[in-house]
Design a protein around this motif. Structure first.
Motif, PDB file in Angstrom:
ATOM      1  N   GLU A 307       0.840  -1.211   0.000  1.00 19.33           N
ATOM      2  CA  GLU A 307       0.000   0.000   0.000  1.00 19.33           C
ATOM      3  C   GLU A 307       0.869   1.253   0.000  1.00 19.33           C
ATOM      4  OE1 GLU A 307      -3.144   0.433  -0.653  1.00 19.33           O
ATOM      5  OE2 GLU A 307      -3.121  -1.750  -0.926  1.00 19.33           O
ATOM      6  N   ASN A 308       1.920   1.200   0.832  1.00 20.43           N
ATOM      7  CA  ASN A 308       2.825   2.320   0.950  1.00 20.43           C
ATOM      8  C   ASN A 308       3.563   2.583  -0.374  1.00 20.43           C
ATOM      9  OD1 ASN A 308       4.033   4.313   2.524  1.00 20.43           O
ATOM     10  ND2 ASN A 308       5.868   3.045   2.788  1.00 20.43           N
ATOM     11  N   LEU A 309       3.972   1.498  -0.995  1.00 19.12           N
ATOM     12  CA  LEU A 309       4.692   1.600  -2.266  1.00 19.12           C
ATOM     13  C   LEU A 309       3.786   2.162  -3.374  1.00 19.12           C
ATOM     14  CD1 LEU A 309       6.948  -1.389  -3.127  1.00 19.12           C
ATOM     15  CD2 LEU A 309       5.922  -0.010  -4.908  1.00 19.12           C
ATOM     16  N   LYS A 310       2.523   1.757  -3.340  1.00 24.88           N
ATOM     17  CA  LYS A 310       1.573   2.324  -4.309  1.00 24.88           C
ATOM     18  C   LYS A 310       1.476   3.831  -4.120  1.00 24.88           C
ATOM     19  CE  LYS A 310      -1.706  -1.488  -5.106  1.00 24.88           C
ATOM     20  NZ  LYS A 310      -3.037  -2.002  -4.745  1.00 24.88           N
ATOM     21  N   ASP A 311       1.335   4.250  -2.837  1.00 26.52           N
ATOM     22  CA  ASP A 311       1.159   5.683  -2.557  1.00 26.52           C
ATOM     23  C   ASP A 311       2.419   6.480  -2.862  1.00 26.52           C
ATOM     24  OD1 ASP A 311      -1.357   5.177  -1.724  1.00 26.52           O
ATOM     25  OD2 ASP A 311      -0.888   5.171   0.428  1.00 26.52           O
ATOM     26  N   MET A 312       3.567   5.975  -2.385  1.00 26.63           N
ATOM     27  CA  MET A 312       4.801   6.757  -2.460  1.00 26.63           C
ATOM     28  C   MET A 312       5.465   6.699  -3.834  1.00 26.63           C
ATOM     29  SD  MET A 312       5.326   8.360   0.275  1.00 26.63           S
ATOM     30  CE  MET A 312       7.068   8.835   0.266  1.00 26.63           C
ATOM     31  N   VAL A 313       5.276   5.603  -4.556  1.00 23.49           N
ATOM     32  CA  VAL A 313       6.012   5.437  -5.814  1.00 23.49           C
ATOM     33  C   VAL A 313       5.077   5.328  -7.018  1.00 23.49           C
ATOM     34  CG1 VAL A 313       7.691   4.011  -7.068  1.00 23.49           C
ATOM     35  CG2 VAL A 313       7.922   4.322  -4.589  1.00 23.49           C
ATOM     36  N   LEU A 314       4.222   4.299  -7.030  1.00 24.79           N
ATOM     37  CA  LEU A 314       3.505   3.994  -8.272  1.00 24.79           C
ATOM     38  C   LEU A 314       2.514   5.080  -8.671  1.00 24.79           C
ATOM     39  CD1 LEU A 314       3.000   0.162  -7.865  1.00 24.79           C
ATOM     40  CD2 LEU A 314       4.810   1.397  -9.038  1.00 24.79           C
ATOM     41  N   TYR A 315       1.683   5.551  -7.723  1.00 24.57           N
ATOM     42  CA  TYR A 315       0.682   6.560  -8.085  1.00 24.57           C
ATOM     43  C   TYR A 315       1.344   7.891  -8.395  1.00 24.57           C
ATOM     44  CZ  TYR A 315      -2.811   3.229  -6.487  1.00 24.57           C
ATOM     45  OH  TYR A 315      -3.579   2.113  -6.328  1.00 24.57           O
ATOM     46  N   ARG A 316       2.437   8.198  -7.692  1.00 28.06           N
ATOM     47  CA  ARG A 316       3.073   9.506  -7.886  1.00 28.06           C
ATOM     48  C   ARG A 316       3.949   9.535  -9.131  1.00 28.06           C
ATOM     49  NH1 ARG A 316       6.484  10.741  -3.216  1.00 28.06           N
ATOM     50  NH2 ARG A 316       6.439  12.866  -3.945  1.00 28.06           N
ATOM     51  N   PHE A 317       4.681   8.458  -9.377  1.00 24.99           N
ATOM     52  CA  PHE A 317       5.663   8.492 -10.465  1.00 24.99           C
ATOM     53  C   PHE A 317       5.288   7.590 -11.645  1.00 24.99           C
ATOM     54  CE2 PHE A 317       8.013   9.472  -6.530  1.00 24.99           C
ATOM     55  CZ  PHE A 317       8.453  10.745  -6.857  1.00 24.99           C
ATOM     56  N   GLY A 318       4.202   6.822 -11.508  1.00 27.09           N
ATOM     57  CA  GLY A 318       3.738   6.009 -12.632  1.00 27.09           C
ATOM     58  C   GLY A 318       4.343   4.614 -12.695  1.00 27.09           C
ATOM     59  N   SER A 319       5.513   4.435 -12.088  1.00 27.41           N
ATOM     60  CA  SER A 319       6.136   3.110 -12.051  1.00 27.41           C
ATOM     61  C   SER A 319       7.346   3.190 -11.134  1.00 27.41           C
ATOM     62  CB  SER A 319       6.595   2.662 -13.442  1.00 27.41           C
ATOM     63  OG  SER A 319       7.741   3.390 -13.832  1.00 27.41           O
ATOM     64  N   THR A 320       8.031   2.062 -10.934  1.00 30.91           N
ATOM     65  CA  THR A 320       9.268   2.112 -10.132  1.00 30.91           C
ATOM     66  C   THR A 320      10.415   2.721 -10.942  1.00 30.91           C
ATOM     67  OG1 THR A 320      10.138  -0.022 -10.819  1.00 30.91           O
ATOM     68  CG2 THR A 320       8.610  -0.016  -8.937  1.00 30.91           C
ATOM     69  N   GLY A 321      10.235   2.841 -12.256  1.00 32.36           N
ATOM     70  CA  GLY A 321      11.196   3.570 -13.078  1.00 32.36           C
ATOM     71  C   GLY A 321      12.403   2.800 -13.583  1.00 32.36           C
ATOM     72  N   VAL A 322      12.683   1.608 -13.022  1.00 30.75           N
ATOM     73  CA  VAL A 322      13.938   0.944 -13.414  1.00 30.75           C
ATOM     74  C   VAL A 322      13.923   0.472 -14.879  1.00 30.75           C
ATOM     75  CG1 VAL A 322      14.768   0.261 -11.151  1.00 30.75           C
ATOM     76  CG2 VAL A 322      13.174  -1.206 -12.366  1.00 30.75           C
ATOM     77  N   VAL A 323      12.769   0.004 -15.332  1.00 26.88           N
ATOM     78  CA  VAL A 323      12.677  -0.428 -16.729  1.00 26.88           C
ATOM     79  C   VAL A 323      12.924   0.764 -17.653  1.00 26.88           C
ATOM     80  CG1 VAL A 323      11.046  -1.276 -18.471  1.00 26.88           C
ATOM     81  CG2 VAL A 323      11.208  -2.408 -16.247  1.00 26.88           C
ATOM     82  N   GLN A 324      12.413   1.930 -17.220  1.00 30.54           N
ATOM     83  CA  GLN A 324      12.582   3.149 -18.008  1.00 30.54           C
ATOM     84  C   GLN A 324      14.037   3.606 -18.008  1.00 30.54           C
ATOM     85  OE1 GLN A 324      10.118   2.472 -15.926  1.00 30.54           O
ATOM     86  NE2 GLN A 324       8.347   2.568 -17.271  1.00 30.54           N
ATOM     87  N   VAL A 325      14.757   3.339 -16.907  1.00 30.07           N
ATOM     88  CA  VAL A 325      16.181   3.702 -16.854  1.00 30.07           C
ATOM     89  C   VAL A 325      16.923   3.002 -17.990  1.00 30.07           C
ATOM     90  CG1 VAL A 325      18.320   3.394 -15.532  1.00 30.07           C
ATOM     91  CG2 VAL A 325      16.262   4.203 -14.384  1.00 30.07           C
ATOM     92  N   LEU A 326      16.672   1.708 -18.124  1.00 32.81           N
ATOM     93  CA  LEU A 326      17.351   0.941 -19.170  1.00 32.81           C
ATOM     94  C   LEU A 326      16.886   1.372 -20.570  1.00 32.81           C
ATOM     95  CD1 LEU A 326      19.443  -1.214 -19.474  1.00 32.81           C
ATOM     96  CD2 LEU A 326      17.683  -2.955 -19.211  1.00 32.81           C
ATOM     97  N   SER A 327      15.583   1.634 -20.700  1.00 35.30           N
ATOM     98  CA  SER A 327      15.073   2.090 -22.002  1.00 35.30           C
ATOM     99  C   SER A 327      15.714   3.413 -22.392  1.00 35.30           C
ATOM    100  CB  SER A 327      13.557   2.294 -21.961  1.00 35.30           C
ATOM    101  OG  SER A 327      12.936   1.089 -21.628  1.00 35.30           O
ATOM    102  N   LYS A 328      15.909   4.268 -21.393  1.00 35.69           N
ATOM    103  CA  LYS A 328      16.517   5.573 -21.683  1.00 35.69           C
ATOM    104  C   LYS A 328      17.955   5.394 -22.151  1.00 35.69           C
ATOM    105  CE  LYS A 328      15.089   9.290 -21.238  1.00 35.69           C
ATOM    106  NZ  LYS A 328      14.512  10.141 -22.306  1.00 35.69           N
TER     107      LYS A 328
END
Ligand SMILES: Nc1nc2c(ncn2[C@@H]2O[C@H](COP(=O)(O)OP(=O)(O)OP(=O)(O)O)[C@@H](O)[C@H]2O)c(=O)[nH]1
Ligand SMILES: [Mg+2]
Length: 415
Positions: A307-328
């Motif tokens: 629940e905390n991870l959804k609130d602090m990371v997923l809802y605010r930033f859209g994802s954990t971002g690591v997959v996007q790091v590699l894509s970038k």
């Protein structure tokens, strides 16, 4: 022969390099033999658009390595976890010069930055550290490393340059080949630098400028602002975002991704890697599936953490971002996925006709020709000719690009 692309992870100690690497490596698509190569090298998975979607054949797509779900394909890519760098690394602090030498083979870098400010420049635990300075000093260590290697020999380099009447590109390529540079890289470096004076007249500042341009060409760098789950991260992210090219910055939380993948693997949640979608047993029951998707019941602690991870990371930033790091990183490198097939009408591979399509995919750097890719895939085997989609012959001089000359069949034999 062109090598496979290699992405290096750099950063100070405890920034989260190994966590980022692990979060990208421990994919459910992992294939047995394709895991850790040695403690520092591992295979991560880059998400790309698969050719199967273009030809409406996603139901028959079954990669030899990685996976493909509805046209989203995970392609293996090699990652290098460089040990933590500290200020003064180029002079050998913290074994820095050995670690910097590991970078020679990298094609792009991911600078993992601790955005939470809970780690100082040396990697020691603290609170309220300003991570915006890390980006500048880490870059300056890489500059000092390459510049130092060049300047210790500069007198001799200059004398030889004059004696053999070399071009600046030839002389620099001699020096930069150890970093995996090609004459094309050096030519681009010179173009980027705008330097016109002859090499023997370059001032120290000009050489430093050239080294900076070389690093931009040879080591395009993604800034991964990690630990965005931490409550102190927000103000640091805002500050760094103002200072950096927004196109090179990605926000991420490596431990969140590791946790979610682990929970999914153990059957507690449904999670699409790199996405914002998580379903628990309760969620699925609520959505009308009385079996809860067959998921296990979460305990109190993990339920709260999710629940905390959804609130602090997923809802605010859209994802954990690591997959996007590699894509970038792949985007900065301009990587092109190429699909070698046996038959360019059915897209099958292998000796016998198989019911599966697009079994292979190789990642190549932008600007390569069909001939370059043929040699990379086929080695020294003599190529008679190359076919593109629909059994059409393509020239070995044609350049491969996304959606263009990216489905190829290499026909072996002498012409
Ligand atoms: N809050 C939070 N902590 C993280 C995250 N990623 C890593 N950490 C923590 O940061 C610490 C260091 O992580 P590592 O991945 O070992 O860091 P490293 O950069 O590989 O460190 P060295 O190998 O020493 O250079 C560990 O305690 C991790 O749990 C994250 O996304 N959020
Ligand atoms: Mg580490």
């Amino acid at each position: 022969m062109p090598r496979d692309p290699l992405i290096g992870l750099v950063g100070k100690p405890s920034a989260g390099k190994s966590s980022t690497l692990n979060s990208l490596t421990d994919a459910s698509s992992k294939v047995g033999q394709f895991t850790t190569i040695d403690p520092q090298r591992a295979i991560g998975y880059l998400q790309i658009d698969c050719a199967c979607a273009r030809f409406k054949l996603s139901d028959k797509c079954k990669p030899n390595y990685g996976s493909c779900v509805d046209g989203r394909r995970s392609v293996p890519i090699e990652l290098l976890d460089v040990a933590g760098l500290v200020p003064g690394a180029h002079q050998g602090r913290g074994l820095g010069n050995k670690f910097l030498d590991d970078l020679r083979h990298a094609d792009a870098l991911i600078h993992v930055v601790d955005a939470s400010g809970t780690v100082d420049a040396e990697g020691k635990e603290t609170r309220g550290y300003d991570p915006s300075v890390d980006i500048a000093w880490l870059r300056s260590e890489i500059v000092a490393w390459i510049l130092g290697n060049l300047m210790t020999k500069w007198g001799g380099i200059k004398r030889r340059h004059i004696a053999v009447k070399a071009t600046a590109v030839e002389t620099l390529q001699n020096q930069f080949s150890g970093y995996g540079s090609t004459p094309v890289t050096v030519q681009r470096t010179m173009d980027r630098s705008g330097v016109k004076e002859p090499l023997e007249e370059w001032s120290d500042e000009t050489v430093e400028h050239i080294v900076n341009c070389f690093i931009d060409e040879k080591f395009p760098t993604v800034i991964a602002l990690n630990k965005i789950d931490h409550p102190d991260a927000d103000k640091n992210i805002a500050k760094i975002a103002k200072m950096q090219d927004p196109n090179a910055v990605v926000l991420c939380s490596a431990i969140s991704e590791i946790f979610l993948r682990k929970m999914a693997k153990q059957g507690y949640i449904k999670y699409v890697e790199g996405s914002e979608f998580i379903d628990t047993r309760e969620d699925l029951i609520e959505q009308g599936d009385p079996t809860g998707g067959g998921l296990k019941e979460l305990d109190e602690k993990n339920r709260n953490r999710i629940e905390n991870l959804k609130d602090m990371v997923l809802y605010r930033f859209g994802s954990t971002g690591v997959v996007q790091v590699l894509s970038k990183a792949a985007e900065l490198l301009g990587l092109v996925p190429v699909f070698p097939v046996r038959n360019t009408t059915t897209f099958s591979s292998g000796a016998s006709e198989s019911k599966f399509v697009f079994r292979d995919c190789v990642l190549v750097k932008k600007g390569l020709t069909v001939g370059d890719v043929a040699r990379k895939v086929m080695g020294d085997a003599p190529i008679a000719f190359v076919e593109g989609v629909g059994n059409m012959r393509v020239s070995e001089d044609d350049v491969v690009a996304v959606g263009k000359n990216d489905v190829l069949s290499f026909k072996v034999g002498r012409t």
